[in-house]
Design a protein around this motif. Structure first.
Motif, PDB file in Angstrom:
ATOM      1  N   ARG A  60       0.856  -1.167  -0.002  1.00  0.00           N
ATOM      2  CA  ARG A  60      -0.037   0.097   0.033  1.00  0.00           C
ATOM      3  C   ARG A  60       0.918   1.445   0.057  1.00  0.00           C
ATOM      4  N   ILE A  61       2.157   1.121   0.644  1.00  0.00           N
ATOM      5  CA  ILE A  61       3.002   2.429   0.476  1.00  0.00           C
ATOM      6  C   ILE A  61       3.277   2.825  -0.955  1.00  0.00           C
ATOM      7  N   ILE A  79       5.108   4.695   8.787  1.00  0.00           N
ATOM      8  CA  ILE A  79       3.978   4.233   8.125  1.00  0.00           C
ATOM      9  C   ILE A  79       3.893   2.655   7.920  1.00  0.00           C
ATOM     10  N   VAL A 116       0.987   7.025   0.311  1.00  0.00           N
ATOM     11  CA  VAL A 116       0.178   7.049   1.606  1.00  0.00           C
ATOM     12  C   VAL A 116       0.518   8.446   2.114  1.00  0.00           C
ATOM     13  N   ARG A 117      -0.388   8.907   3.154  1.00  0.00           N
ATOM     14  CA  ARG A 117      -0.142  10.139   3.918  1.00  0.00           C
ATOM     15  C   ARG A 117       0.374  11.167   3.053  1.00  0.00           C
ATOM     16  N   LEU A 157       0.923   0.120   8.699  1.00  0.00           N
ATOM     17  CA  LEU A 157       0.100  -0.762   7.924  1.00  0.00           C
ATOM     18  C   LEU A 157       0.165  -2.077   8.394  1.00  0.00           C
TER      19      LEU A 157
END
Lengths: 718, 718
Positions: A646-647, B615, A651-652, B619
């Motif tokens: 997902r990174i 992060i 993200v963010r 996750l």
């Protein structure tokens, strides 16, 4: 069973080692053959006897006048070789050696096993065993076995064939299946696998018309590529292959080594082979039973949407708990379905998913309503499978459920599974109806969920494997490449050489320049700061430890100082090291660090691994691997498996990273790994930066196979 | 069962709702009481009948002349309230309401349930249900139940009591236990739990002499602290509490909400309560069966060292595979043990662990050898438990194994478990001997490993919980604190206020100064660069987004510029925001970022969570939590559970970090969470830096409970 047909359906069997002692393996074999009604000829062999069980007993295999398809040897280890020799001379095509005392028992046994194999190869005789329980062809009543396989209960004929390296434990699985009503075709214990191994037998069983599902227990294989191949072939032929790979943990593997002397390899490579071939992995006896029950139904859900209906709300919750991590979800029902249900379910029930039919719904008076409810649910386009919880429903109600579901199941392609917790003795009649309709009945909602999830995964795997197999064939056709300079054999390549080779293979590498001293700091003008410098030396493995790395260089003056400093540090801290120069490279910022690499495994050949970089990821083992070569679809699946995936999507508020480029790089690495398999032992790209645009291998090591290149490489087409 | 004794051993029962229809719950109850030989008085109630099953039938509860201990109500929902009213007037102490149509069925039902409870509370009458299957006191033949509980097979008396929110599914578990030979004391289905709930019943069962083990299935509880308390009390009384919390996944929880309208809370909090009380979690029917079998043995291994012995090498590998992740290891045997084994095991066997006894070892002629082998193994100091794989061993051999093991087991404190895969019908005699000796027989090596691991964990948990419970009691005695300025109610506290409060609670915070403008940049001289500045405003939640944060400030001039910049950015991007100043703090370098926080949950009260920062960690959900307050030992256990734990010890040449300081900070946070529970809704410390020396909360948010502070806080001693 083609080439093994005279092994598993022999017209005649010589049994060497019969004796008055009924416990002796040879005696047991003859009695098992007789008891089970073997229709071929039996030749008992023991020079001490004239007769055995009313049959003529022969002094030796040579004395048998007729042709022998199979010789079963049950004499003590020391006596085995002469018998093998005689059988080879008589051109007996197959030998089954039950006796222990070979590879598993120390150096003397190793030598005995080597000689035995040499004799057999000389005549073309094929061997099952040694050190095994033998085999049974259930359909043909051939029980060339001793011990548990020959004892009660007798397995009923069916479509499952079992191949097991451990006769004892493998038969434990068979007994659990038998108790659940599953029938068998072949049961084969392979023992030491000196010659014929489990993978070869699975290969043969794929072509056996009577075998529909193959179940195997193995502790290791000596040819991982062959395992991959049979997995893919089983999938192509529509015969599910369920495989239990034992010895997966460190201590399990240790136990394996001391048990069968099987060659074990890292479990990760097995896992990759399972994914790439659609082999269904099992890890528990009950799981084997559940999966076989479900697979015998022959229906595969086209998605993970399940409708759960029944008389126990708790059961539905437990199904949901187990189904969610396995990829199943309680799908929404259409309004049409809910309206249909409304008409046939009492008001205090529920017409949404899970469907609460209300207590006592499974009753004779309610047959029509039940039928309407099940049909409406099965016809819902969101529903890919149905789980019916009859739970504690007793004799009468369960028969109603079985009859209604059995009738409907015949006209639907969607699988139905049933959870029942009533004692088998109480609902035997219903169980028989369910069995006739191929509706699996599981003893808990979680196990019902597990079986359905397996069916859904199997269908997905079939599509995946069909595509990847076709793609892989063309990739494997590529000729082996010669990637190394001749002098690189046996040593680790320099970062610069490694990067040049990888770049040529299609993997983007960082923009590097090697300089010999501060006078070449002019390269600064051609590069984009900030820069990094690293000492280059074949003798310095850990550059940081000798002060051989400087980062964050922003000006030409800083670059000059940095080059001077790393050279001076190396001279001082590693005075004996040969210095090839200083590598100047652009510092890569932003993006996410992956680690990618290749291991050329003895058993599995070249395997490509990818994982998240950094200490934390390393601790967690966020990695996956596949056997090379593979295409971009497979490469993408690998990335999608990573926990860090997902990174990469950003993200963010960070930008999305170039997953496509990472995908291409992995596929290219796998093609390189395959083509260079005779030369490359290991590749380590660390880090492989995934950037918003593209990927960059910022550091790389290649270790040649060195002295092992002359040996055959597993997976080499021959 | 103290206060519930007249409920579960009633001297008289009135059953309202008997009818000619045998399927009606009321009719079923009376017949179940009669069939099972209930020795008290039964008063059937239905104004339509004079007689029921030969007994006098009453027109109403009021008409019964004698005292009634329990009224069972099985009439349709609409008729329930008048009966409850009448029973309350008659001062009946307990009512069991089987009828559905209450909270689970919509607004009308909610109101009906509320009224029912109001009436009952008025007279002090306690209620089980509504919407439940009832209960059975197996020892006393009280079957105040309908449906599956009253049907065949009748549960045999034993020492396990079952409490279940789902009667249907709970009884599925009971049936599986019954099939495995486990006997029961009480079986209680609680349904909607309007009044008496599962936790209260477990509490009562702890004091029931006949109950040795408690098994419970729940979908939720309204009082998490009470669950923690009963768990701790069960542990203190030496009565294992096995609990299945269903609805653990998102979809499972959704299903729960629609099923019983039970209050569900995050599964993590349940998990924390299990750890803090030694509740044994179960997630599968077979697991309940296995664990009960093992717990009935009453022996707990003092460590994870297991000796595996038997006739199937594959079984030993499978045991090892399953045991390793569960904390068991195949221990080394001493030379003394190996020498003893050598004398009684054939040469082709193995005297190291796993011990290969060789095929056919379990036989009458071998009894003395087997006894010697097992005794030697049990006496080995490295061995904490023994698993004997008899695997497919048949009738005669299994009896020998059972008799030898049964005899030896009596004189050893170390548990023995057995894996057998032979059909139960074949080895019934052996199973009976094993059962008499309290030696659990499991149907797979993995399940044998699972049962042993549970026993070992239970022993560990006992020590942990005893210590923590004592420590927690003193901590809970601390008076609630008043941590907030009065004007802080309802809003999020400023970083500065939050840090001040946490610092006062004993949690080290960063060295911060709040300045109002560039003229105060002189603070630079008192601080250690590099510095960070952040805008301070009650109206700006995300400082970075308005350009309100600057990092890496190394000079006083840079500080002046940074202060000016963040003020200007805030003015431009958030013109309406009230600006309280600019926070200047030292940039923290090195160390590892944790996140720590408090959630004041409605069901569980204050819960402290800690996890890895960043992060990637987020996750992966590398977090754990415990119910506050707790001591440093517990805090340390939390840190030890994190996947990132090893990083704190220093990896790749980095220094070890101050785990002790992190431990102290967590314990302090938990104490703060407890004492401030009336005021604090949430605390978020992100990041909490763990440094080589000490920890620092570099940022923190505290959110008051706001308008909820006037409500009772779960876990408040009352």
């Amino acid at each position: 069973m083609n080439k093994f047909s005279h092994l598993f359906e022999p017209r005649s069997i010589a049994v060497v080692g019969v004796s008055d002692d009924v416990a002796r393996p040879g005696s047991q074999v003859v009695r098992a053959l007789l008891k089970n009604g073997y229709s071929g000829k039996i030749f008992p062999v023991n020079p001490k006897y004239e007769q055995f069980d009313g049959m003529k007993c022969y002094g030796s295999v040579a004395e048998i006048e007729e042709d022998v398809d199979l010789v079963v040897i049950g004499v003590p280890a020391k006596g085995v070789l002469p018998v093998v020799e005689m059988a080879a001379e008589k051109r007996v095509p197959f030998a089954l050696i039950l006796s222990g005392g070979f590879r598993e028992s120390g150096p003397e046994g190793v030598e005995r096993e080597r000689k035995m194999l040499e004799i057999a190869r000389g005549s073309g005789m094929r061997i099952v065993g040694p050190n095994c329980l033998g085999f049974a062809n259930i359909h043909a009543n051939v029980y060339a076995a001793f011990g548990s396989i020959t004892r009660e209960p007798k397995l009923k004929p069916g479509s499952v064939s079992l191949v097991t390296q451990s006769g004892g434990f493998g038969y434990s699985i068979a007994l659990a299946c038998e108790a659940a009503g599953i029938g068998f075709r072949h049961v084969i214990a392979t023992g030491n696998e000196s010659d014929i191994d489990a993978v070869q037998l699975i290969d043969a069983l794929i072509d056996d018309d009577e075998t529909k599902i193959i179940l195997a227990y193995i502790e290791g294989t000596r040819d991982g590529r062959a395992l991959l191949d049979v997995g893919q072939r089983a999938m192509a032929r529509g015969k599910p292959l369920l495989l239990w790979k034992a010895g997966v943990t460190e201590q399990g593997a240790r136990a394996a080594a001391s048990h069968t002397a099987s060659m074990t390899s890292s479990y990760d490579y097995y896992s990759a082979a399972f994914k790439q071939s659609g082999i269904v992995e099992i890890r528990e006896i009950d799981q084997a039973v559940d999966y076989l029950k479900a697979l015998e139904g022959g229906k595969y859900p086209s998605g993970g949407g399940v409708a759960v209906m029944g008389v126990s709300g708790g059961s539905a919750i437990v199904f949901a708990d187990a189904g969610e991590p396995a990829g199943l979800s309680l799908c929404e029902l259409t309004e049409k379905t809910q309206a249909s249900l409304q008409a046939v379910i009492p008001n205090i029930g529920a017409v949404h998913n899970p469907i609460d039919l209300t207590a006592g719904y499974f009753s004779a008076g309610n047959r029509a309503n039940l039928e309407t409810a099940v049909r409406a649910t099965l016809e819902d386009p969101n529903v890919h499978a149905v789980c019916v919880n009859i739970a504690t429903t007793g004799k009468a109600g369960s028969v109603v459920a079985a009859e209604v579901l059995g009738e409907i199941a015949g006209s639907s392609e969607k699988p139905i599974v049933v959870f029942s917790s009533a004692p088998a003795g109480q609902i035997g009649e219903a169980l028989a109806v369910f069995a006739r309709s191929n509706i699996p009945v599981l003893p808990s909602p979680s196990r019902a969920a597990g079986a359905l999830a397996m069916l859904a995964n199997y269908r997905q795997a079939r599509a995946r494997v069909e595509r990847a197999t076709a793609s892989s064939a063309s990739r494997q056709a590529a000729a082996p490449s010669e990637v190394f300079p001749r002098n690189a054999q046996g040593a680790s390549l320099s970062e610069a050489d490694a990067k040049a080779i990888l770049a040529a293979a299609g993997i983007p590498v960082s923009n590097d320049v090697i300089v010999s001293g501060v006078e070449e700091a002019v390269v600064f003008d051609r590069m984009t700061a900030p820069l990094v410098v690293k000492i280059v030396s074949p003798d310095i493995a850990h550059k940081t430890e000798v002060g051989g790395v400087k980062v964050g260089i922003r000006t030409r003056a800083e670059l000059e100082a940095a080059i001077a400093e790393v050279l001076e540090n190396a001279r001082q801290k590693a005075p004996a090291a040969r210095i090839s120069g200083v590598l100047v490279t652009e510092m890569i910022q932003g993006g996410f660090e992956l680690i990618a690499g290749v291991v050329n495994d003895e058993v599995f050949g070249p395997v490509v691994a990818v994982g998240a970089g950094g200490i934390y990821a390393e601790l967690l083992g966020d990695t996956t691997c596949r056997l090379a070569p593979f295409d971009e679809v497979t490469a993408r699946e690998m990335l999608d498996e990573l926990k860090c995936r997902r990174i990469l999507d950003g993200v963010r508020g960070k930008p999305a990273l170039d997953v496509e480029a990472a995908t291409r790089a992995l596929a290219a690495l796998s093609q390189f790994a395959w083509e260079s398999r005779h030369q490359v032992g290991e590749v380590d790209i660390n880090p492989l930066f995934v950037l918003p645009n593209g990927v960059v291998a910022a550091d790389a090591v290649i270790i040649p196979r060195g002295n092992t290149t002359s040996q055959p490489v597993s997976g080499d087409p021959s």
